[in-house]
Write an enzyme that holds these catalytic residues in place. Structure first.
Site, short mmCIF file in Angstrom:
data_model
loop_
_atom_site.label_atom_id
_atom_site.label_comp_id
_atom_site.label_asym_id
_atom_site.label_seq_id
_atom_site.Cartn_x
_atom_site.Cartn_y
_atom_site.Cartn_z
CD GLU A 1 -47.42 9.06 -71.81
OE1 GLU A 1 -46.57 8.51 -71.08
OE2 GLU A 1 -47.81 10.23 -71.64
CB VAL B 1 -38.58 18.29 -60.75
CG1 VAL B 1 -40.01 18.80 -60.92
CG2 VAL B 1 -37.65 19.43 -60.36
CB SER C 1 -45.08 16.24 -62.10
OG SER C 1 -44.70 15.52 -63.24
CG ASN C 2 -46.48 9.93 -62.88
OD1 ASN C 2 -47.36 9.38 -62.21
ND2 ASN C 2 -45.66 9.26 -63.65
CE1 TYR D 1 -34.40 17.65 -61.60
CE2 TYR D 1 -34.16 16.19 -63.48
CZ TYR D 1 -34.96 16.89 -62.61
OH TYR D 1 -36.32 16.84 -62.74
CG ASN E 1 -42.83 7.16 -66.62
OD1 ASN E 1 -42.41 6.30 -67.38
ND2 ASN E 1 -43.71 8.06 -67.01
CE1 TYR F 1 -41.27 7.66 -72.47
CE2 TYR F 1 -40.69 6.89 -70.28
CZ TYR F 1 -41.46 7.67 -71.11
OH TYR F 1 -42.43 8.49 -70.57
CD GLU G 1 -39.88 15.34 -70.04
OE1 GLU G 1 -40.01 14.62 -71.06
OE2 GLU G 1 -40.36 15.05 -68.92
CE LYS G 2 -39.68 11.96 -65.85
NZ LYS G 2 -40.46 11.93 -67.12
#
Ligand SMILES: *[C@@H]1O[C@H](CO)[C@@H](O)[C@H](O)[C@H]1NC(C)=O
Ligand SMILES: *[C@@H]1O[C@H](CO)[C@@H](O)[C@H](O)[C@H]1NC(C)=O
Ligand SMILES: *[C@@H]1O[C@H](CO)[C@@H](O)[C@H](O)[C@H]1NC(C)=O
Length: 366
Positions: free
Chosen positions: A136, A191, A193-194, A243, A248, A254, A257-258
Protein backbone atom coordinates in the site's frame (compact mmCIF):
# COMPACT_ATOMS: atom_id res chain seq x y z
CA UNK A 1 -43.98 -50.17 10.25
CA UNK A 2 -43.58 -46.56 9.29
CA UNK A 3 -47.36 -46.10 9.19
CA UNK A 4 -47.63 -46.89 12.88
CA UNK A 5 -45.26 -44.37 14.32
CA UNK A 6 -46.00 -43.22 17.83
CA UNK A 7 -47.20 -39.69 18.43
CA UNK A 8 -43.89 -38.97 20.19
CA UNK A 9 -41.72 -39.66 17.17
CA UNK A 10 -44.11 -37.84 14.83
CA UNK A 11 -43.80 -34.79 17.07
CA UNK A 12 -40.12 -35.21 16.81
CA UNK A 13 -40.31 -35.44 13.05
CA UNK A 14 -42.40 -32.29 12.84
CA UNK A 15 -39.89 -30.48 14.99
CA UNK A 16 -37.04 -31.47 12.74
CA UNK A 17 -38.97 -30.46 9.62
CA UNK A 18 -39.53 -27.04 11.17
CA UNK A 19 -35.84 -26.83 12.05
CA UNK A 20 -34.76 -27.76 8.52
CA UNK A 21 -37.20 -25.27 7.00
CA UNK A 22 -35.87 -22.56 9.30
CA UNK A 23 -32.34 -23.40 8.32
CA UNK A 24 -33.12 -23.21 4.60
CA UNK A 25 -34.96 -19.92 5.09
CA UNK A 26 -32.13 -18.38 7.08
CA UNK A 27 -29.50 -19.56 4.61
CA UNK A 28 -31.50 -18.04 1.76
CA UNK A 29 -31.87 -14.81 3.72
CA UNK A 30 -28.17 -14.71 4.41
CA UNK A 31 -27.36 -15.36 0.79
CA UNK A 32 -29.58 -12.55 -0.46
CA UNK A 33 -28.43 -10.03 2.08
CA UNK A 34 -24.71 -10.72 1.68
CA UNK A 35 -22.93 -7.67 0.34
CA UNK A 36 -23.00 -7.57 -3.44
CA UNK A 37 -19.36 -7.96 -3.98
CA UNK A 38 -18.03 -9.43 -7.10
CA UNK A 39 -16.63 -12.77 -6.05
CA UNK A 40 -13.86 -14.34 -8.02
CA UNK A 41 -14.51 -17.78 -9.35
CA UNK A 42 -12.99 -20.28 -6.93
CA UNK A 43 -9.38 -21.05 -7.63
CA UNK A 44 -8.55 -24.63 -8.42
CA UNK A 45 -8.13 -26.46 -5.14
CA UNK A 46 -4.58 -26.01 -3.89
CA UNK A 47 -2.68 -29.04 -4.98
CA UNK A 48 -1.77 -30.17 -1.49
CA UNK A 49 0.58 -27.28 -1.21
CA UNK A 50 1.40 -28.12 2.38
CA UNK A 51 2.68 -31.58 1.64
CA UNK A 52 4.35 -30.42 -1.50
CA UNK A 53 5.93 -27.54 0.30
CA UNK A 54 9.35 -28.41 -0.85
CA UNK A 55 10.03 -30.77 2.00
CA UNK A 56 10.37 -33.72 -0.25
CA UNK A 57 13.90 -35.07 -0.13
CA UNK A 58 14.62 -34.32 -3.74
CA UNK A 59 13.81 -30.62 -3.48
CA UNK A 60 15.76 -30.20 -0.25
CA UNK A 61 18.77 -31.53 -2.08
CA UNK A 62 18.44 -28.62 -4.50
CA UNK A 63 19.43 -26.42 -1.58
CA UNK A 64 17.20 -23.50 -2.32
CA UNK A 65 16.71 -20.96 0.45
CA UNK A 66 13.49 -21.37 2.39
CA UNK A 67 11.08 -18.43 2.30
CA UNK A 68 8.48 -18.72 5.04
CA UNK A 69 5.18 -16.89 4.67
CA UNK A 70 4.38 -16.09 8.27
CA UNK A 71 0.75 -15.51 7.29
CA UNK A 72 -0.97 -15.50 3.92
CA UNK A 73 -1.74 -11.84 3.17
CA UNK A 74 -5.52 -11.35 3.56
CA UNK A 75 -5.65 -15.13 3.70
CA UNK A 76 -5.46 -15.30 -0.10
CA UNK A 77 -3.77 -18.63 -0.64
CA UNK A 78 -2.26 -19.96 -3.79
CA UNK A 79 -0.17 -22.89 -4.83
CA UNK A 80 3.55 -22.02 -4.37
CA UNK A 81 4.27 -23.60 -7.72
CA UNK A 82 2.31 -20.70 -9.29
CA UNK A 83 5.50 -18.63 -9.00
CA UNK A 84 7.10 -21.00 -11.44
CA UNK A 85 4.15 -21.48 -13.76
CA UNK A 86 3.12 -17.81 -13.92
CA UNK A 87 6.36 -15.87 -13.48
CA UNK A 88 8.99 -18.51 -14.09
CA UNK A 89 10.34 -17.84 -10.58
CA UNK A 90 11.74 -20.88 -8.89
CA UNK A 91 14.51 -19.54 -6.69
CA UNK A 92 13.23 -20.49 -3.24
CA UNK A 93 11.30 -23.04 -1.27
CA UNK A 94 8.14 -21.08 -0.57
CA UNK A 95 6.25 -22.44 2.39
CA UNK A 96 3.77 -21.54 5.11
CA UNK A 97 4.96 -24.35 7.39
CA UNK A 98 6.11 -22.72 10.61
CA UNK A 99 7.76 -25.90 11.81
CA UNK A 100 10.53 -25.06 9.34
CA UNK A 101 11.19 -21.79 11.13
CA UNK A 102 14.58 -22.71 12.59
CA UNK A 103 15.80 -23.60 9.16
CA UNK A 104 14.18 -20.66 7.36
CA UNK A 105 16.36 -18.23 5.40
CA UNK A 106 13.80 -15.44 5.12
CA UNK A 107 10.43 -14.75 6.70
CA UNK A 108 7.88 -12.68 4.83
CA UNK A 109 5.80 -10.54 7.17
CA UNK A 110 2.72 -8.78 5.81
CA UNK A 111 2.52 -5.36 7.43
CA UNK A 112 -1.26 -5.20 7.64
CA UNK A 113 -1.36 -8.45 9.59
CA UNK A 114 1.64 -7.88 11.86
CA UNK A 115 0.93 -7.84 15.60
CA UNK A 116 3.78 -7.46 18.04
CA UNK A 117 2.54 -10.47 19.98
CA UNK A 118 2.31 -12.74 16.95
CA UNK A 119 5.77 -12.06 15.53
CA UNK A 120 8.01 -15.06 14.85
CA UNK A 121 9.99 -16.18 17.90
CA UNK A 122 13.25 -14.52 18.93
CA UNK A 123 16.14 -14.93 18.91
CA UNK A 124 15.88 -15.65 15.24
CA UNK A 125 18.46 -17.92 13.63
CA UNK A 126 21.49 -15.71 12.84
CA UNK A 127 21.25 -16.32 9.10
CA UNK A 128 17.55 -15.49 8.96
CA UNK A 129 16.22 -12.30 7.36
CA UNK A 130 12.83 -10.75 7.99
CA UNK A 131 11.11 -9.02 5.10
CA UNK A 132 8.73 -6.12 5.68
CA UNK A 133 6.02 -6.53 3.05
CA UNK A 134 3.72 -3.62 2.29
CA UNK A 135 2.15 -2.96 -1.08
CA UNK A 136 0.00 0.00 0.00
CA UNK A 137 0.94 3.66 -0.23
CA UNK A 138 1.81 5.65 2.93
CA UNK A 139 -1.71 7.12 2.94
CA UNK A 140 -3.05 3.62 3.43
CA UNK A 141 -0.43 2.24 5.79
CA UNK A 142 -0.87 2.20 9.54
CA UNK A 143 2.19 3.14 11.59
CA UNK A 144 2.31 0.26 14.02
CA UNK A 145 4.78 1.03 16.79
CA UNK A 146 7.61 -1.34 17.61
CA UNK A 147 8.39 -2.51 14.08
CA UNK A 148 10.91 0.17 13.13
CA UNK A 149 14.09 -1.86 13.54
CA UNK A 150 13.09 -5.48 13.26
CA UNK A 151 13.58 -6.07 9.59
CA UNK A 152 16.37 -6.83 7.17
CA UNK A 153 14.62 -6.15 3.89
CA UNK A 154 11.77 -3.99 2.65
CA UNK A 155 9.32 -5.04 -0.04
CA UNK A 156 6.98 -2.45 -1.55
CA UNK A 157 6.04 -0.62 -4.75
CA UNK A 158 8.86 1.86 -4.10
CA UNK A 159 11.84 1.56 -6.40
CA UNK A 160 14.20 2.16 -3.50
CA UNK A 161 12.87 -0.85 -1.60
CA UNK A 162 15.22 -3.78 -1.29
CA UNK A 163 12.59 -5.75 -3.17
CA UNK A 164 10.57 -3.44 -5.44
CA UNK A 165 7.42 -5.07 -6.78
CA UNK A 166 6.13 -4.11 -10.19
CA UNK A 167 5.03 -5.70 -13.42
CA UNK A 168 7.33 -4.10 -15.99
CA UNK A 169 7.22 -3.65 -19.71
CA UNK A 170 9.55 -5.95 -21.55
CA UNK A 171 11.53 -5.29 -24.69
CA UNK A 172 10.83 -6.90 -28.05
CA UNK A 173 14.06 -7.76 -29.76
CA UNK A 174 12.15 -8.25 -32.97
CA UNK A 175 9.81 -5.28 -33.50
CA UNK A 176 6.17 -6.26 -33.22
CA UNK A 177 4.53 -5.10 -36.43
CA UNK A 178 1.27 -6.89 -35.90
CA UNK A 179 -0.36 -4.80 -33.24
CA UNK A 180 -3.87 -3.73 -34.09
CA UNK A 181 -5.97 -1.39 -32.03
CA UNK A 182 -9.03 -3.23 -30.73
CA UNK A 183 -12.48 -2.09 -31.79
CA UNK A 184 -13.48 0.86 -29.65
CA UNK A 185 -17.08 1.43 -28.60
CA UNK A 186 -16.62 4.07 -25.93
CA UNK A 187 -14.46 7.10 -25.51
CA UNK A 188 -13.50 7.11 -21.82
CA UNK A 189 -13.89 4.43 -19.15
CA UNK A 190 -13.08 4.12 -15.50
CA UNK A 191 -13.28 1.15 -13.15
CA UNK A 192 -13.39 2.14 -9.50
CA UNK A 193 -13.80 -0.40 -6.77
CA UNK A 194 -12.73 1.64 -3.78
CA UNK A 195 -14.15 5.00 -2.96
CA UNK A 196 -13.51 5.30 0.76
CA UNK A 197 -12.48 8.87 1.56
CA UNK A 198 -9.90 7.85 4.13
CA UNK A 199 -7.94 6.05 1.41
CA UNK A 200 -7.06 9.39 -0.12
CA UNK A 201 -9.34 9.30 -3.17
CA UNK A 202 -10.38 12.96 -2.80
CA UNK A 203 -8.04 14.25 -5.52
CA UNK A 204 -9.12 11.77 -8.16
CA UNK A 205 -12.81 12.21 -7.34
CA UNK A 206 -12.55 15.96 -7.71
CA UNK A 207 -10.81 15.58 -11.04
CA UNK A 208 -13.33 13.00 -12.26
CA UNK A 209 -16.26 15.24 -11.35
CA UNK A 210 -14.72 18.17 -13.17
CA UNK A 211 -13.81 16.11 -16.24
CA UNK A 212 -17.27 14.56 -16.44
CA UNK A 213 -18.77 18.03 -16.86
CA UNK A 214 -17.22 18.21 -20.32
CA UNK A 215 -17.16 14.65 -21.59
CA UNK A 216 -19.06 11.46 -20.82
CA UNK A 217 -17.20 8.86 -18.77
CA UNK A 218 -18.36 5.24 -18.56
CA UNK A 219 -17.90 4.27 -14.95
CA UNK A 220 -17.82 0.70 -13.66
CA UNK A 221 -17.08 -0.92 -10.35
CA UNK A 222 -18.26 -1.46 -6.83
CA UNK A 223 -17.86 2.18 -5.86
CA UNK A 224 -20.51 3.21 -8.39
CA UNK A 225 -22.87 0.31 -7.94
CA UNK A 226 -22.27 -1.24 -11.37
CA UNK A 227 -19.85 -3.95 -10.59
CA UNK A 228 -17.72 -5.46 -13.23
CA UNK A 229 -17.19 -9.18 -13.23
CA UNK A 230 -13.57 -10.29 -13.32
CA UNK A 231 -13.98 -11.84 -16.73
CA UNK A 232 -15.27 -8.53 -18.11
CA UNK A 233 -12.43 -6.42 -16.75
CA UNK A 234 -10.04 -6.63 -19.69
CA UNK A 235 -12.66 -6.71 -22.47
CA UNK A 236 -14.33 -3.63 -21.00
CA UNK A 237 -11.09 -1.66 -20.81
CA UNK A 238 -10.18 -2.80 -24.32
CA UNK A 239 -13.46 -1.44 -25.69
CA UNK A 240 -12.59 2.15 -24.67
CA UNK A 241 -10.25 4.59 -26.38
CA UNK A 242 -9.09 6.02 -23.07
CA UNK A 243 -8.98 4.71 -19.55
CA UNK A 244 -8.68 6.76 -16.39
CA UNK A 245 -5.67 5.35 -14.54
CA UNK A 246 -6.29 7.43 -11.44
CA UNK A 247 -4.34 6.33 -8.37
CA UNK A 248 -6.13 6.50 -5.03
CA UNK A 249 -3.35 8.51 -3.42
CA UNK A 250 -0.39 10.35 -4.85
CA UNK A 251 3.10 9.21 -3.96
CA UNK A 252 6.40 8.79 -5.75
CA UNK A 253 6.51 5.43 -7.60
CA UNK A 254 2.93 4.63 -6.57
CA UNK A 255 1.91 3.63 -10.08
CA UNK A 256 -0.20 0.52 -9.96
CA UNK A 257 -1.99 -2.01 -12.10
CA UNK A 258 -4.36 0.85 -12.98
CA UNK A 259 -1.73 1.85 -15.52
CA UNK A 260 -0.87 -1.67 -16.58
CA UNK A 261 -4.46 -2.72 -17.42
CA UNK A 262 -4.98 -0.34 -20.35
CA UNK A 263 -1.40 -0.77 -21.60
CA UNK A 264 -1.86 -4.53 -21.65
CA UNK A 265 -5.04 -4.43 -23.76
CA UNK A 266 -4.26 -1.55 -26.10
CA UNK A 267 -6.09 1.39 -24.55
CA UNK A 268 -4.54 4.77 -23.83
CA UNK A 269 -4.20 5.48 -20.10
CA UNK A 270 -5.00 8.94 -18.80
CA UNK A 271 -3.00 9.04 -15.60
CA UNK A 272 -3.40 10.91 -12.34
CA UNK A 273 -0.68 10.20 -9.83
CA UNK A 274 2.93 11.29 -9.34
CA UNK A 275 4.48 13.65 -11.94
CA UNK A 276 4.98 12.63 -15.56
CA UNK A 277 8.72 12.19 -15.03
CA UNK A 278 8.01 9.48 -12.50
CA UNK A 279 5.83 7.58 -14.97
CA UNK A 280 8.54 7.87 -17.57
CA UNK A 281 10.81 5.80 -15.36
CA UNK A 282 8.54 2.87 -16.10
CA UNK A 283 6.80 3.42 -19.43
CA UNK A 284 7.55 5.44 -22.58
CA UNK A 285 6.42 9.06 -22.43
CA UNK A 286 4.22 8.68 -25.52
CA UNK A 287 2.27 5.73 -24.15
CA UNK A 288 0.01 7.74 -21.84
CA UNK A 289 -1.64 11.09 -21.25
CA UNK A 290 -1.00 12.84 -17.93
CA UNK A 291 -3.65 15.08 -16.42
CA UNK A 292 -0.87 17.53 -15.53
CA UNK A 293 -0.16 18.00 -19.24
CA UNK A 294 -3.26 20.22 -19.26
CA UNK A 295 -4.05 23.38 -17.35
CA UNK A 296 -7.45 22.00 -16.35
CA UNK A 297 -9.96 19.19 -16.86
CA UNK A 298 -11.80 21.14 -19.52
CA UNK A 299 -8.79 21.33 -21.82
CA UNK A 300 -8.04 17.65 -21.22
CA UNK A 301 -11.64 16.82 -22.23
CA UNK A 302 -11.25 18.92 -25.39
CA UNK A 303 -8.02 17.15 -26.25
CA UNK A 304 -9.57 13.68 -25.83
CA UNK A 305 -12.54 14.68 -27.98
CA UNK A 306 -10.15 15.97 -30.63
CA UNK A 307 -8.17 12.70 -30.56
CA UNK A 308 -11.43 10.83 -31.02
CA UNK A 309 -11.73 12.48 -34.43
CA UNK A 310 -8.09 12.14 -35.40
CA UNK A 311 -7.17 8.48 -35.91
CA UNK A 312 -3.57 9.20 -36.88
CA UNK A 313 -2.92 11.20 -33.73
CA UNK A 314 -4.62 8.53 -31.62
CA UNK A 315 -2.60 5.77 -33.24
CA UNK A 316 0.65 7.47 -32.29
CA UNK A 317 -0.04 6.50 -28.68
CA UNK A 318 0.67 2.93 -29.71
CA UNK A 319 4.00 3.40 -31.48
CA UNK A 320 5.89 2.17 -28.41
CA UNK A 321 4.33 -1.26 -28.84
CA UNK A 322 6.66 -2.14 -31.68
CA UNK A 323 9.52 -2.32 -29.20
CA UNK A 324 7.93 -3.04 -25.84
CA UNK A 325 5.28 -5.37 -24.49
CA UNK A 326 2.89 -5.09 -21.57
CA UNK A 327 1.55 -8.21 -19.92
CA UNK A 328 -1.85 -8.40 -18.28
CA UNK A 329 -1.68 -8.47 -14.50
CA UNK A 330 -3.55 -11.05 -12.46
CA UNK A 331 -6.96 -9.86 -11.38
CA UNK A 332 -8.48 -12.55 -9.17
CA UNK A 333 -8.66 -11.59 -5.52
CA UNK A 334 -6.69 -14.65 -4.45
CA UNK A 335 -3.87 -13.60 -6.75
CA UNK A 336 -3.56 -10.09 -5.40
CA UNK A 337 -0.24 -10.75 -3.63
CA UNK A 338 1.14 -13.39 -5.92
CA UNK A 339 3.54 -11.09 -7.75
CA UNK A 340 4.84 -9.59 -4.49
CA UNK A 341 5.41 -12.96 -2.86
CA UNK A 342 7.02 -14.46 -5.94
CA UNK A 343 9.26 -11.39 -6.29
CA UNK A 344 10.41 -11.97 -2.71
CA UNK A 345 11.09 -15.59 -3.60
CA UNK A 346 13.16 -14.51 -6.57
CA UNK A 347 15.12 -12.08 -4.40
CA UNK A 348 16.00 -14.52 -1.63
CA UNK A 349 17.08 -17.01 -4.27
CA UNK A 350 19.66 -14.52 -5.53
CA UNK A 351 20.80 -12.65 -2.42
CA UNK A 352 22.56 -13.95 0.61
CA UNK A 353 24.06 -10.67 1.83
CA UNK A 354 23.84 -9.41 5.36
CA UNK A 355 21.32 -6.58 5.60
CA UNK A 356 19.52 -4.49 8.17
CA UNK A 357 16.65 -2.11 7.45
CA UNK A 358 16.67 0.64 10.05
CA UNK A 359 13.89 3.08 10.72
CA UNK A 360 11.54 1.70 8.09
CA UNK A 361 8.92 4.34 8.91
CA UNK A 362 11.36 7.20 8.54
CA UNK A 363 12.15 5.83 5.11
CA UNK A 364 8.62 4.89 4.06
CA UNK A 365 6.71 7.91 5.30
CA UNK A 366 9.22 10.47 4.14
C1 LIG B 1 13.88 -39.04 2.65
O1 LIG B 1 15.17 -39.53 2.89
C2 LIG B 1 15.25 -40.40 4.02
C3 LIG B 1 16.69 -40.75 4.30
O2 LIG B 1 17.51 -40.51 3.19
C4 LIG B 1 14.38 -41.61 3.80
O3 LIG B 1 14.43 -42.46 4.93
C5 LIG B 1 12.95 -41.18 3.55
O4 LIG B 1 12.14 -42.28 3.24
C6 LIG B 1 12.90 -40.17 2.40
N1 LIG B 1 11.55 -39.63 2.26
C7 LIG B 1 10.94 -39.48 1.11
C8 LIG B 1 9.58 -38.87 1.16
O5 LIG B 1 11.48 -39.79 0.05
C1 LIG C 1 13.75 -23.71 17.22
O1 LIG C 1 14.88 -23.63 18.06
C2 LIG C 1 14.58 -23.19 19.37
C3 LIG C 1 15.86 -23.00 20.16
O2 LIG C 1 17.00 -23.15 19.41
C4 LIG C 1 13.68 -24.20 20.05
O3 LIG C 1 13.36 -23.76 21.35
C5 LIG C 1 12.39 -24.32 19.23
O4 LIG C 1 11.57 -25.31 19.78
C6 LIG C 1 12.72 -24.66 17.81
N1 LIG C 1 11.49 -24.54 17.03
C7 LIG C 1 11.09 -25.44 16.14
C8 LIG C 1 9.82 -25.18 15.44
O5 LIG C 1 11.76 -26.44 15.89
C1 LIG D 1 18.64 -8.88 10.35
O1 LIG D 1 18.30 -7.70 11.04
C2 LIG D 1 18.42 -7.80 12.44
C3 LIG D 1 17.85 -6.54 13.08
O2 LIG D 1 18.20 -5.41 12.39
C4 LIG D 1 19.87 -8.05 12.77
O3 LIG D 1 20.03 -8.18 14.17
C5 LIG D 1 20.33 -9.33 12.09
O4 LIG D 1 21.69 -9.57 12.32
C6 LIG D 1 20.08 -9.25 10.58
N1 LIG D 1 20.37 -10.56 10.00
C7 LIG D 1 20.79 -10.77 8.75
C8 LIG D 1 21.02 -12.17 8.35
O5 LIG D 1 20.96 -9.89 7.93
Amino acid sequence: MSSTSSSGSSLCRQASIVAIACFIFLSALFFYTSPMISRPPPLPAPKHYLERTYMTNSSLKEDKPILLLWVWPENYRFDPSDCKTIYNIDGCHLTDDRSLYNNTDAVLLFHKAIRLNTLPPSPRPPFQKWIWMNVESPTNTGKKPGLENLFNLTLSYREDSDIPVRLRLTTNKIPDENFEITKKEKLICWVVSNNARRTGVGTRNTYYKELSKYVHIHVYGKAYGTFLDYKDYYPTIASCKFYLSFENSIHKDYITEKLNGPLAVGTVPVVLGPPRKNYEKFVPGDSFIHVNDFPNAKSLAEYLIRLDLDDDAYRRYFNWRRHFSARPHLILKNQEFLLAICTACDYVGRHKEYKEAHDIYKWFFN
